[in-house]
Motif scaffolding. Structure first.
Motif, PDB file in Angstrom:
ATOM      1  N   ARG A 509      -4.288  -3.293   1.283  1.00  0.00           N
ATOM      2  CA  ARG A 509      -4.997  -2.835   0.084  1.00  0.00           C
ATOM      3  C   ARG A 509      -4.125  -1.895  -0.767  1.00  0.00           C
ATOM      4  NH1 ARG A 509      -9.109  -1.172   2.475  1.00  0.00           N
ATOM      5  NH2 ARG A 509      -8.597   1.055   2.621  1.00  0.00           N
ATOM      6  N   TYR A 510      -3.365  -1.040  -0.095  1.00  0.00           N
ATOM      7  CA  TYR A 510      -2.497  -0.099  -0.829  1.00  0.00           C
ATOM      8  C   TYR A 510      -1.385  -0.848  -1.559  1.00  0.00           C
ATOM      9  CZ  TYR A 510       0.624   3.899  -1.634  1.00  0.00           C
ATOM     10  OH  TYR A 510       1.418   4.857  -2.208  1.00  0.00           O
ATOM     11  N   ALA A 511      -0.777  -1.853  -0.909  1.00  0.00           N
ATOM     12  CA  ALA A 511       0.284  -2.631  -1.548  1.00  0.00           C
ATOM     13  C   ALA A 511      -0.251  -3.411  -2.741  1.00  0.00           C
ATOM     14  CB  ALA A 511       0.910  -3.585  -0.535  1.00  0.00           C
ATOM     15  N   ARG A 512      -1.473  -3.961  -2.626  1.00  0.00           N
ATOM     16  CA  ARG A 512      -2.072  -4.665  -3.759  1.00  0.00           C
ATOM     17  C   ARG A 512      -2.279  -3.710  -4.939  1.00  0.00           C
ATOM     18  NH1 ARG A 512      -4.389  -9.692  -2.610  1.00  0.00           N
ATOM     19  NH2 ARG A 512      -4.367 -10.239  -0.381  1.00  0.00           N
ATOM     20  N   GLY A 513      -2.739  -2.488  -4.635  1.00  0.00           N
ATOM     21  CA  GLY A 513      -2.958  -1.513  -5.703  1.00  0.00           C
ATOM     22  C   GLY A 513      -1.661  -1.147  -6.417  1.00  0.00           C
ATOM     23  N   LEU A 514      -0.577  -1.008  -5.673  1.00  0.00           N
ATOM     24  CA  LEU A 514       0.717  -0.710  -6.289  1.00  0.00           C
ATOM     25  C   LEU A 514       1.203  -1.864  -7.148  1.00  0.00           C
ATOM     26  CD1 LEU A 514       2.626   1.023  -3.331  1.00  0.00           C
ATOM     27  CD2 LEU A 514       1.544   2.121  -5.291  1.00  0.00           C
ATOM     28  N   SER A 515       1.046  -3.095  -6.663  1.00  0.00           N
ATOM     29  CA  SER A 515       1.538  -4.257  -7.407  1.00  0.00           C
ATOM     30  C   SER A 515       0.766  -4.482  -8.699  1.00  0.00           C
ATOM     31  CB  SER A 515       1.466  -5.512  -6.533  1.00  0.00           C
ATOM     32  OG  SER A 515       0.112  -5.866  -6.272  1.00  0.00           O
ATOM     33  N   ALA A 516      -0.443  -3.934  -8.808  1.00  0.00           N
ATOM     34  CA  ALA A 516      -1.255  -4.121 -10.011  1.00  0.00           C
ATOM     35  C   ALA A 516      -0.879  -3.164 -11.132  1.00  0.00           C
ATOM     36  CB  ALA A 516      -2.739  -3.944  -9.662  1.00  0.00           C
ATOM     37  N   GLN A 517       0.009  -2.205 -10.872  1.00  0.00           N
ATOM     38  CA  GLN A 517       0.373  -1.225 -11.901  1.00  0.00           C
ATOM     39  C   GLN A 517       1.254  -1.872 -12.968  1.00  0.00           C
ATOM     40  OE1 GLN A 517      -1.064   1.817 -11.829  1.00  0.00           O
ATOM     41  NE2 GLN A 517      -2.084   0.936 -10.021  1.00  0.00           N
ATOM     42  N   PRO A 518       1.137  -1.413 -14.229  1.00  0.00           N
ATOM     43  CA  PRO A 518       1.977  -1.973 -15.297  1.00  0.00           C
ATOM     44  C   PRO A 518       3.466  -1.791 -14.988  1.00  0.00           C
ATOM     45  CG  PRO A 518       0.210  -0.607 -16.203  1.00  0.00           C
ATOM     46  CD  PRO A 518       0.190  -0.407 -14.725  1.00  0.00           C
ATOM     47  N   HIS A 519       4.277  -2.769 -15.369  1.00  0.00           N
ATOM     48  CA  HIS A 519       5.739  -2.763 -15.230  1.00  0.00           C
ATOM     49  C   HIS A 519       6.214  -2.910 -13.790  1.00  0.00           C
ATOM     50  CE1 HIS A 519       5.917  -1.669 -19.432  1.00  0.00           C
ATOM     51  NE2 HIS A 519       5.203  -0.581 -19.210  1.00  0.00           N
ATOM     52  N   VAL A 520       5.313  -3.183 -12.841  1.00  0.00           N
ATOM     53  CA  VAL A 520       5.720  -3.428 -11.451  1.00  0.00           C
ATOM     54  C   VAL A 520       5.939  -4.929 -11.291  1.00  0.00           C
ATOM     55  CG1 VAL A 520       5.025  -3.370  -9.028  1.00  0.00           C
ATOM     56  CG2 VAL A 520       4.580  -1.402 -10.507  1.00  0.00           C
ATOM     57  N   ILE A 521       7.145  -5.311 -10.837  1.00  0.00           N
ATOM     58  CA  ILE A 521       7.463  -6.731 -10.648  1.00  0.00           C
ATOM     59  C   ILE A 521       6.923  -7.216  -9.317  1.00  0.00           C
ATOM     60  CG2 ILE A 521       9.329  -8.397 -10.423  1.00  0.00           C
ATOM     61  CD1 ILE A 521      11.008  -6.566 -12.218  1.00  0.00           C
ATOM     62  N   ALA A 522       7.234  -6.469  -8.258  1.00  0.00           N
ATOM     63  CA  ALA A 522       6.791  -6.885  -6.928  1.00  0.00           C
ATOM     64  C   ALA A 522       6.765  -5.675  -6.022  1.00  0.00           C
ATOM     65  CB  ALA A 522       7.715  -7.961  -6.359  1.00  0.00           C
ATOM     66  N   LYS A 524       7.167  -5.017  -1.809  1.00  0.00           N
ATOM     67  CA  LYS A 524       7.526  -5.638  -0.543  1.00  0.00           C
ATOM     68  C   LYS A 524       7.348  -4.629   0.572  1.00  0.00           C
ATOM     69  CE  LYS A 524      11.006  -8.473  -2.880  1.00  0.00           C
ATOM     70  NZ  LYS A 524      12.444  -8.786  -3.007  1.00  0.00           N
ATOM     71  N   THR A 525       6.634  -5.087   1.635  1.00  0.00           N
ATOM     72  CA  THR A 525       6.416  -4.235   2.792  1.00  0.00           C
ATOM     73  C   THR A 525       6.206  -5.121   4.011  1.00  0.00           C
ATOM     74  OG1 THR A 525       5.129  -2.372   3.620  1.00  0.00           O
ATOM     75  CG2 THR A 525       3.919  -4.054   2.388  1.00  0.00           C
ATOM     76  N   SER A 526       5.811  -4.522   5.118  1.00  0.00           N
ATOM     77  CA  SER A 526       5.712  -5.285   6.372  1.00  0.00           C
ATOM     78  C   SER A 526       4.590  -6.317   6.342  1.00  0.00           C
ATOM     79  CB  SER A 526       5.484  -4.325   7.546  1.00  0.00           C
ATOM     80  OG  SER A 526       4.306  -3.557   7.345  1.00  0.00           O
ATOM     81  N   THR A 527       3.611  -6.151   5.467  1.00  0.00           N
ATOM     82  CA  THR A 527       2.515  -7.124   5.401  1.00  0.00           C
ATOM     83  C   THR A 527       2.793  -8.264   4.426  1.00  0.00           C
ATOM     84  OG1 THR A 527       1.418  -5.756   3.722  1.00  0.00           O
ATOM     85  CG2 THR A 527       0.774  -5.400   6.023  1.00  0.00           C
ATOM     86  N   GLY A 528       3.904  -8.224   3.700  1.00  0.00           N
ATOM     87  CA  GLY A 528       4.246  -9.328   2.824  1.00  0.00           C
ATOM     88  C   GLY A 528       4.757  -8.862   1.470  1.00  0.00           C
ATOM     89  N   GLU A 529       4.887  -9.843   0.576  1.00  0.00           N
ATOM     90  CA  GLU A 529       5.342  -9.569  -0.787  1.00  0.00           C
ATOM     91  C   GLU A 529       4.173  -9.752  -1.739  1.00  0.00           C
ATOM     92  OE1 GLU A 529       8.559 -11.336  -4.062  1.00  0.00           O
ATOM     93  OE2 GLU A 529       8.881 -11.641  -1.905  1.00  0.00           O
ATOM     94  N   TYR A 530       3.976  -8.752  -2.651  1.00  0.00           N
ATOM     95  CA  TYR A 530       2.810  -8.732  -3.524  1.00  0.00           C
ATOM     96  C   TYR A 530       3.268  -8.720  -4.984  1.00  0.00           C
ATOM     97  CZ  TYR A 530       0.398  -7.272   0.739  1.00  0.00           C
ATOM     98  OH  TYR A 530      -0.105  -7.209   2.024  1.00  0.00           O
ATOM     99  N   ARG A 531       2.562  -9.532  -5.786  1.00  0.00           N
ATOM    100  CA  ARG A 531       2.802  -9.572  -7.219  1.00  0.00           C
ATOM    101  C   ARG A 531       1.460  -9.648  -7.938  1.00  0.00           C
ATOM    102  NH1 ARG A 531       8.229 -10.997  -8.517  1.00  0.00           N
ATOM    103  NH2 ARG A 531       9.428 -11.576  -6.642  1.00  0.00           N
ATOM    104  N   LYS A 532       1.245  -8.728  -8.848  1.00  0.00           N
ATOM    105  CA  LYS A 532       0.024  -8.689  -9.662  1.00  0.00           C
ATOM    106  C   LYS A 532      -1.225  -8.752  -8.796  1.00  0.00           C
ATOM    107  CE  LYS A 532       2.561  -8.606 -13.316  1.00  0.00           C
ATOM    108  NZ  LYS A 532       2.741  -7.321 -14.059  1.00  0.00           N
ATOM    109  N   ASP A 533      -1.291  -7.896  -7.787  1.00  0.00           N
ATOM    110  CA  ASP A 533      -2.460  -7.756  -6.911  1.00  0.00           C
ATOM    111  C   ASP A 533      -2.698  -8.994  -6.041  1.00  0.00           C
ATOM    112  OD1 ASP A 533      -4.568  -6.411  -5.789  1.00  0.00           O
ATOM    113  OD2 ASP A 533      -5.997  -6.880  -7.378  1.00  0.00           O
ATOM    114  N   ARG A 534      -1.646  -9.815  -5.840  1.00  0.00           N
ATOM    115  CA  ARG A 534      -1.786 -10.985  -4.980  1.00  0.00           C
ATOM    116  C   ARG A 534      -0.658 -11.009  -3.967  1.00  0.00           C
ATOM    117  NH1 ARG A 534      -2.279 -13.525  -9.945  1.00  0.00           N
ATOM    118  NH2 ARG A 534      -0.266 -14.544  -9.615  1.00  0.00           N
ATOM    119  N   ARG A 535      -1.000 -11.395  -2.737  1.00  0.00           N
ATOM    120  CA  ARG A 535       0.014 -11.553  -1.706  1.00  0.00           C
ATOM    121  C   ARG A 535       0.589 -12.952  -1.813  1.00  0.00           C
ATOM    122  NH1 ARG A 535       0.495 -13.429   3.534  1.00  0.00           N
ATOM    123  NH2 ARG A 535       1.959 -12.248   4.835  1.00  0.00           N
TER     124      ARG A 535
END
Length: 802
Positions: A509-522, A524-535
């Motif tokens: 949930r925390y990684a999804r929240g970070l990926s949803a921020q403006p100007h964030v491309i991706a 990456k952490t131990s649970t996967g790679e996230y882009r625009k609130d999607r794994r």
């Protein structure tokens, strides 16, 4: 009409030392030459131990995150970034084999801690969009200075091993190497410009080769001493790569500044008929005392920079304080011995044919006639008896010996006579005009300075980076290419460290929240790679270690842009699953600027309070001390308004040699330049007030003291400011934007201060406030009298017509 001043007590220690130098100049100069040789040897390799680090504040959230990454994951930002270009694709089997071989070769080089490249391990963020370029990130062992030496050796070696790649380099260590190389080239180029112009200014001021030569000697000693001290400090702290350029510019400027006043006072004493030892003693007891007090005041002002917890700024502050100390020490310890050695020859070798010698005095007719009669009597002595010859010989020798002594005294008076009038006619006329209409002229000058200061109101600050170098230099060009050609540019993202491993769902949930921020491309952490609130799948790499979790947040934003700073604030605002620390270039810039902003009031309070106390102890007046602070701040605001207009807004940038406009100013550069300029402003103020107070104590006439003080210091302060402005302005020829900014700011500051402020604003203010300038409550007045810091007049002063 003249006014006879009572013989006041001069600075006893300095006067005694001046007397000692007059008697033992050979010993003093021999010791100085030996010390200069040893200091020169000690400073020979100072550039090999300089650093371009220390720009990030300690104790911040980003600094704690870096420490956790090093302790838990064994990772740290790369010191060296190599850009490998190839004609084919970096994924081709043959090219990939060469890439892996190059990675292994670099990892085996001495002082290389770790190497990460696109080929080992396979990482898409290290490959360009067109797949023709790859990055190699190298972490070097040791601190900044050691990493710099390693990079200087490693990059040429890497280029030899790079076939079939074309390698170019960037990163902090290689930027440091190129800062040092550019600084050395800039220093040589500046010396070619500064030395002849400074010699011409000194010759025009003094009119004598001997007198102009002395400040240059003192300046060289000050610079050598400063570099030797900074070489010693490299053993205990990180010293900035800007130190040699800064030491040379400030060292020559201040040493010449102090020498001007001492040499001029010495020549004035000679012109009043004093012997060489007496002239040195009086010059040291009056002007020497003012030099010492001025140096202490400037050092106290510079000490305010130590309130900022940044290694680079502290090293530059230590450099500036050392320069002031060495300039004052060289002027006070070596210059008296040089003056004793030269003696009355100080006015010889007229450079421009402008020395005005006094008309020769006629020999007294009786003395000349007596000498003739004595000669006739001596000729007749052989005709007399032996007892009479013995008695008459002593009588007849008297007139010739007196005539010889009179001729010798006349030659000495002509040799010691000052080549110029003590007063400056132009500055006297200006001071008269100001004191007649103080409100009109002073108000107009203040309004003009306020208008110049307007651009300073929208100043934006950042930290220096590789863009301070010319666009064609490797470190700058590679950084620009990485930002332009790579989807996830190395060094532009953020890293989040969670010291305690959360459960998988909370981390997701925390990684999804970070990926949803403006100007964030991706993310990456131990649970996967996230882009625009999607794994979108698993992320390659190691993101957990020793109970901690790491998240990499990719972005293309300029780390020091407003959007980059807002991204850090947004990432830190996302609710974390426990403790979290955010680091990265943007986080370091934001944290460092925040620390500077918080420490600024404390530093300004230290500078203002200490300077005010010292000025009061010197002048005995509360109002005149407060006036120095206010006018100094106004002068500096006007000067740095021009810096904002040129370097931040990009106007007239071709006039200063061209540079990369980033839309912001380097905060540490401006702090350093502001403090040095303020110290020089107080320096000029001390010399001016010492003369004004001297005349006021002798005559009790307020307007007369202002006009005479301006007339007697105007030429010297202008010449000193020109020398400093030339020394600082030479930095405009540098290819380093930081040095350009320093050079323009300091050159404008000293010129504005020496002309508009000292020539117009100060006399206008003092005329309007009248004798109240010197007022103090009875208790403080008694304290001032007990301190004994006031300048002591020691000779006759001509009362001018007002």
């Amino acid at each position: 009409m003249t006014v006879r001043l009572g013989r006041a007590r001069p600075g006893r220690l300095l006067s005694r030392f001046g007397r000692y130098c007059a008697r033992h100049q050979g010993s003093v100069l021999g010791f100085a030459a030996a010390a200069a040789l040893l200091l020169g040897l000690a400073a020979a390799d100072v550039t090999d131990h300089l650093s371009n680090g220390g720009y990030n504040a300690a104790g911040t959230q980003s600094a704690r995150a870096d420490r956790l990454l090093a302790q838990r994951f064994g990772t740290q930002p790369p010191d060296l970034v190599l850009l490998a270009d190839t004609k084919g694709k970096v994924d081709d089997e043959r090219i990939a084999d060469h890439g892996r071989h190059l990675t292994r070769e670099l990892a085996e080089q001495p002082d290389v801690a770790s190497v990460r490249s696109y080929w080992s391990p396979h990482s898409s963020d290290l490959r360009s969009r067109d797949r023709r370029t790859a990055l190699i990130a190298v972490v070097l062992a040791g601190g900044d200075a050691r990493a710099t030496r390693t990079a200087e050796r490693l990059v040429p070696r890497a280029r030899e091993l790079a076939e079939p790649f074309t390698l170019s380099a960037s990163g902090p260590a290689w930027t440091n190497v190129q800062f040092i190389r550019q600084g050395q080239e800039d220093q040589r180029r500046a010396e070619i410009i500064v030395v002849p112009i400074t010699i011409l200014i000194l010759l025009a001021t003094f009119g004598s080769v001997y007198a102009a030569m002395l400040p240059a000697i003192v300046g060289a000693l000050a610079v050598i001493g400063t570099l030797a001290v900074m070489r010693l400090l490299t053993q205990v702290m990180s010293v900035s790569v800007l130190v040699p350029n800064l030491a040379t510019a400030i060292g020559f400027g201040l040493a010449i500044d102090y020498s001007l006043f001492l040499v001029t006072r010495y020549r004035e004493e000679l012109s009043e008929g004093a012997t060489v030892p007496a002239a040195i003693e009086r010059a040291m007891g009056t002007a020497g005392r003012t030099v010492l007090f001025s140096a202490v005041t400037v050092m106290v002002a510079l000490s305010g920079l130590l309130a900022f917890p940044l290694g680079a700024l502290r090293s530059l502050a230590c450099t500036a304080m050392t320069v002031v100390l060495m300039a004052a020490a060289s002027a006070l310890l070596v210059l008296p011995a040089l003056l004793a050695l030269i003696g009355t020859r100080i006015n010889r070798y007229d450079a421009f044919g402008r020395l005005r010698r006094p008309p020769p005095r006629r020999r007294p007719p009786l003395l000349l006639g007596g000498t003739v009669l004595s000669a006739l009597g001596m000729a007749a002595l052989p005709l007399t008896s032996a007892p009479r010859r013995a008695r008459m010989g002593g009588i007849l020798l008297g007139p010739p010996l007196a005539w010889i002594a009179a001729r010798k005294a006349a030659r000495a008076r002509r040799a010691a006579a000052s080549p110029y009038e003590i007063d400056s006619r132009a500055w006297r006329l200006a001071a008269r005009a100001v004191t007649r209409r103080p409100a009109l002229i002073g108000g107009g000058c203040a309004l003009f300075l306020v208008l110049l200061a307007v651009p300073f109101g929208h100043a934006r600050f950042g930290l220096t980076d590789e863009r301070s170098l010319p666009a064609g230099v490797d470190a700058h060009a590679v950084a620009e290419r990485v930002a332009r050609d790579f989807a996830e540019p190395l060094g532009r993202g953020l890293t989040v460290v969670l010291p305690d491993t959360p459960c998988r769902s909370h981390l997701d949930r925390y990684a999804r929240g970070l990926s949803a921020q403006p100007h964030v491309i991706a993310v990456k952490t131990s649970t996967g790679e996230y882009r625009k609130d999607r794994r979108e799948g698993d992320a390659p790499g190691r993101y957990t270690a020793k109970g901690a979790v790491m998240l990499n947040v990719s972005s293309k934003l300029d780390p020091q842009s407003p959007d980059g700073k807002r991204l850090v604030e947004r990432v830190r605002a996302v609710d974390p699953p426990g403790s979290r620390y955010v680091t990265g270039a943007s986080a370091h810039a934001l944290d460092t600027l925040t620390v500077l902003e918080r420490a600024l009031p404390k530093a300004l309070a230290i500078i203002a309070a200490c300077t005010f106390v010292l000025l009061f102890l010197f002048t005995g007046g509360l109002l005149v001390s407060a006036k120095a602070l206010v006018l100094g701040a106004l002068s500096l605001s006007a000067s740095f308004g021009a810096v904002v207009w040129v370097f931040q807004d990009g106007h007239a940038k071709d006039l200063v040699g061209g540079f990369t406009v980033t839309g912001r100013l380097d905060a540490m550069t401006l702090l350093l330049a502001f403090t040095i300029a303020f110290g020089l402003s107080i320096d000029y103020e001390v010399f001016l007030l010492s003369r004004i107070k001297e005349v006021y104590a002798a005559t009790g006439r307020h307007t007369e003291s202002i006009v005479t003080g301006i007339a007697r210091t105007g030429r010297l302060v202008t010449a000193a400011a020109l020398v400093v402005a030339v020394s600082m302005g030479a930095m405009l020829t540098s290819s380093n934007t930081v040095l350009k900014m320093n050079g323009l700011g300091l050159a404008l500051a000293v010129l504005v201060d020496a002309t508009l402020v000292r020539g117009l604003l100060v006399p206008a203010f003092m005329q309007l406030t009248g004798p109240a300038n010197w007022w103090a409550p009875p208790g403080l007045a008694r304290l001032h009298r007990r301190t004994g810091l006031a300048e002591a007049p020691a000779r006759r002063i001509r009362r001018p017509r007002i």
